[in-house]
Motif scaffolding. Sequence first.
Motif, mmCIF file in Angstrom:
data_model
loop_
_atom_site.group_PDB
_atom_site.id
_atom_site.type_symbol
_atom_site.label_atom_id
_atom_site.label_comp_id
_atom_site.label_asym_id
_atom_site.label_seq_id
_atom_site.Cartn_x
_atom_site.Cartn_y
_atom_site.Cartn_z
ATOM 1 N N MET A 139 1.232 -1.661 0.137
ATOM 2 C CA MET A 139 0.402 -0.184 -0.074
ATOM 3 C C MET A 139 0.682 1.433 -0.449
ATOM 4 O O MET A 139 1.499 1.703 1.337
ATOM 5 N N SER A 140 0.605 2.467 -1.044
ATOM 6 C CA SER A 140 2.210 3.348 -1.351
ATOM 7 C C SER A 140 1.432 4.498 -1.408
ATOM 8 O O SER A 140 0.086 4.626 -1.638
ATOM 9 N N VAL A 141 1.247 5.253 0.115
ATOM 10 C CA VAL A 141 0.884 6.309 0.113
ATOM 11 C C VAL A 141 2.837 7.142 0.388
ATOM 12 O O VAL A 141 3.032 6.968 1.142
ATOM 13 N N PHE A 142 2.600 8.715 -0.372
ATOM 14 C CA PHE A 142 4.110 9.193 -1.163
ATOM 15 C C PHE A 142 4.530 9.382 0.794
ATOM 16 O O PHE A 142 3.768 10.146 0.907
ATOM 17 N N PHE A 143 5.830 9.290 0.766
ATOM 18 C CA PHE A 143 6.419 9.880 2.250
ATOM 19 C C PHE A 143 7.945 10.509 1.671
ATOM 20 O O PHE A 143 8.469 8.834 1.558
ATOM 21 N N SER A 144 8.522 11.432 1.246
ATOM 22 C CA SER A 144 9.467 11.691 1.298
ATOM 23 C C SER A 144 11.007 11.144 1.806
ATOM 24 O O SER A 144 10.097 11.397 3.307
ATOM 25 N N ASP A 145 11.612 11.455 1.363
ATOM 26 C CA ASP A 145 13.528 10.971 2.252
ATOM 27 C C ASP A 145 13.023 12.010 3.369
ATOM 28 O O ASP A 145 13.649 12.029 4.417
ATOM 29 N N GLU A 146 12.850 13.478 2.756
ATOM 30 C CA GLU A 146 12.752 14.333 3.565
ATOM 31 C C GLU A 146 11.808 14.764 5.045
ATOM 32 O O GLU A 146 12.298 14.074 5.943
ATOM 33 N N ALA A 147 11.320 13.892 4.515
ATOM 34 C CA ALA A 147 9.457 13.758 4.871
ATOM 35 C C ALA A 147 10.218 12.796 6.442
ATOM 36 O O ALA A 147 10.536 12.942 7.774
ATOM 37 N N ILE A 148 10.623 11.433 6.417
ATOM 38 C CA ILE A 148 11.377 10.842 6.508
ATOM 39 C C ILE A 148 12.601 11.324 8.287
ATOM 40 O O ILE A 148 12.244 11.093 9.201
ATOM 41 N N ALA A 149 13.041 11.866 6.996
ATOM 42 C CA ALA A 149 14.173 12.264 8.434
ATOM 43 C C ALA A 149 13.475 13.210 9.241
ATOM 44 O O ALA A 149 14.132 13.272 10.116
ATOM 45 N N ARG A 150 13.012 14.365 8.806
ATOM 46 C CA ARG A 150 12.683 15.217 9.648
ATOM 47 C C ARG A 150 11.615 14.821 11.152
ATOM 48 O O ARG A 150 11.579 14.945 12.533
ATOM 49 N N LEU A 151 10.850 13.232 10.710
ATOM 50 C CA LEU A 151 10.378 12.724 12.187
ATOM 51 C C LEU A 151 11.098 12.185 13.166
ATOM 52 O O LEU A 151 11.059 12.129 14.375
ATOM 53 N N ILE A 152 12.420 11.712 12.001
ATOM 54 C CA ILE A 152 13.616 11.271 13.306
ATOM 55 C C ILE A 152 14.496 13.110 13.682
ATOM 56 O O ILE A 152 14.611 12.351 15.134
ATOM 57 N N GLN A 153 14.850 13.562 12.755
ATOM 58 C CA GLN A 153 15.730 14.801 14.130
ATOM 59 C C GLN A 153 14.503 15.649 14.897
ATOM 60 O O GLN A 153 15.186 15.767 15.657
ATOM 61 N N GLU A 154 13.012 15.052 14.484
ATOM 62 C CA GLU A 154 12.406 15.405 15.959
ATOM 63 C C GLU A 154 12.710 15.375 16.778
ATOM 64 O O GLU A 154 12.448 15.404 18.080
ATOM 65 N N ASP A 155 13.330 13.961 17.448
ATOM 66 C CA ASP A 155 13.289 12.793 18.022
ATOM 67 C C ASP A 155 14.727 12.288 18.610
ATOM 68 O O ASP A 155 14.946 12.885 19.705
ATOM 69 N N VAL A 156 15.320 13.341 17.453
ATOM 70 C CA VAL A 156 17.020 12.839 17.954
ATOM 71 C C VAL A 156 17.553 13.740 17.033
ATOM 72 O O VAL A 156 17.913 14.210 16.107
ATOM 73 N N PRO A 157 17.767 15.308 17.335
ATOM 74 C CA PRO A 157 18.081 16.485 16.912
ATOM 75 C C PRO A 157 19.075 16.761 16.272
ATOM 76 O O PRO A 157 19.832 16.847 15.468
ATOM 77 N N TYR A 158 20.539 15.813 17.454
ATOM 78 C CA TYR A 158 21.632 15.687 17.597
ATOM 79 C C TYR A 158 22.430 14.299 17.851
ATOM 80 O O TYR A 158 23.218 14.055 16.586
ATOM 81 N N LEU A 159 22.188 13.883 18.854
ATOM 82 C CA LEU A 159 22.446 12.602 19.079
ATOM 83 C C LEU A 159 21.777 11.801 20.322
ATOM 84 O O LEU A 159 21.134 12.715 20.760
ATOM 85 N N ASP A 160 21.628 10.497 20.443
ATOM 86 C CA ASP A 160 20.839 9.750 21.784
ATOM 87 C C ASP A 160 22.106 10.243 22.598
ATOM 88 O O ASP A 160 23.128 9.082 22.297
ATOM 89 N N LEU A 161 21.743 11.277 23.576
ATOM 90 C CA LEU A 161 22.916 10.642 24.706
ATOM 91 C C LEU A 161 22.868 9.624 25.595
ATOM 92 O O LEU A 161 24.254 9.961 25.633
ATOM 93 N N THR A 162 21.818 9.001 25.674
ATOM 94 C CA THR A 162 22.136 8.389 26.955
ATOM 95 C C THR A 162 22.834 6.634 25.745
ATOM 96 O O THR A 162 24.244 6.205 26.778
ATOM 97 N N THR A 163 22.648 6.490 25.253
ATOM 98 C CA THR A 163 23.442 5.722 24.146
ATOM 99 C C THR A 163 25.438 6.323 23.635
ATOM 100 O O THR A 163 25.617 5.234 23.885
ATOM 101 N N TYR A 164 25.023 7.237 23.857
ATOM 102 C CA TYR A 164 26.218 8.110 23.748
ATOM 103 C C TYR A 164 27.037 7.605 25.068
ATOM 104 O O TYR A 164 27.972 7.497 24.992
ATOM 105 N N GLY A 165 26.762 8.139 25.870
ATOM 106 C CA GLY A 165 27.239 8.164 27.615
ATOM 107 C C GLY A 165 27.596 6.950 27.747
ATOM 108 O O GLY A 165 28.878 6.364 27.803
ATOM 109 N N LEU A 166 26.789 5.554 27.270
ATOM 110 C CA LEU A 166 26.936 4.448 27.894
ATOM 111 C C LEU A 166 27.818 4.025 26.535
ATOM 112 O O LEU A 166 28.250 2.763 27.500
ATOM 113 N N GLY A 167 28.419 4.221 25.764
ATOM 114 C CA GLY A 167 29.516 4.107 25.045
ATOM 115 C C GLY A 167 29.068 2.285 24.639
ATOM 116 O O GLY A 167 30.275 1.555 24.081
#
Length: 285
Positions: A1-29
């Motif tokens: 089932m295909s409804v158009f989602f651009s790569d930019e739209a997918i990226a915006r969804l991710i960036q909203e939740d991870v604007p720079y980095l996942d601090l917890t995963t980074y901090g735990l190494g």
Amino acid sequence: MSVFFSDEAIARLIQEDVPYLDLTTYGLGIGKQLGEIEFSTRHPMTISATEEAARVLEYCGAKVHYQVESGTVCQEKQLILQASGTASALHSGWRVALNLMEYASGIASRTRVLVDTAKTVNQSVSIVTTRKCFPGTRALSIKAVLAGGGFFHRLGLSETVLIFNQHLIFLGGIVGLTERMNELRRQFQEQHICVEVDTPADAWMVAQAGVDLIQFDKIAISDLEPLVLKLKQQYPNLKLAVAGGITSENIKDYASTGVDILVTSSPYFGKPCDIAVKMRLLPNP
């Protein structure tokens, strides 16, 4: 089932939740360790947005191994999406992917209930949804409605001629509209002319004027059934829709009136579906 989602739209969804980095995963190494993530249903549902969830995980660097197609009716504890990758990739995409599937599947599941219920009494009726979804979520909402077996009423103001009472204020009422009908037909030869009415008298006036579709708004079911029968007898090519307060509790009654289309916003409002997530550590190669 295909409804158009651009790569930019997918990226915006991710960036909203991870604007720079996942601090917890980074901090735990732990970011470079390999793992696997699985999403599965906690209860029966009609699934939607697995394709977009998979793209989110892939965009974050994971590899998708399995996904079910949107529109699939799933049972409890059914695997719907599986991917592997680094802990950094999995944690970056986890919540975004989950939110997409839970909210979209909620809409799809509620739509499926409406469609299945209505068709027990009227096999030819169409269930269509309005533009009242939360702003910014229309593409996802429309995909979910399609996954549930419904369709959309109109995607925006640019595609259909649908005349409401608010338009009639500027036309001099129904009488003013009927006087403009021939002009509208010449102007919009490829489009159907649709009018919403809230009284039987107005319905007869616009039917006589030659509209293609009448949309009844909040007319009592007891008044609607005989009106639909008489209009269809006199104007067999006229399409009839009903809108206003249609839910899973009353949709069977509205469908039994014989209208062609049931217009509703109710699939958009309700609880998201509940989807379980499990991660496990994979051995490094």
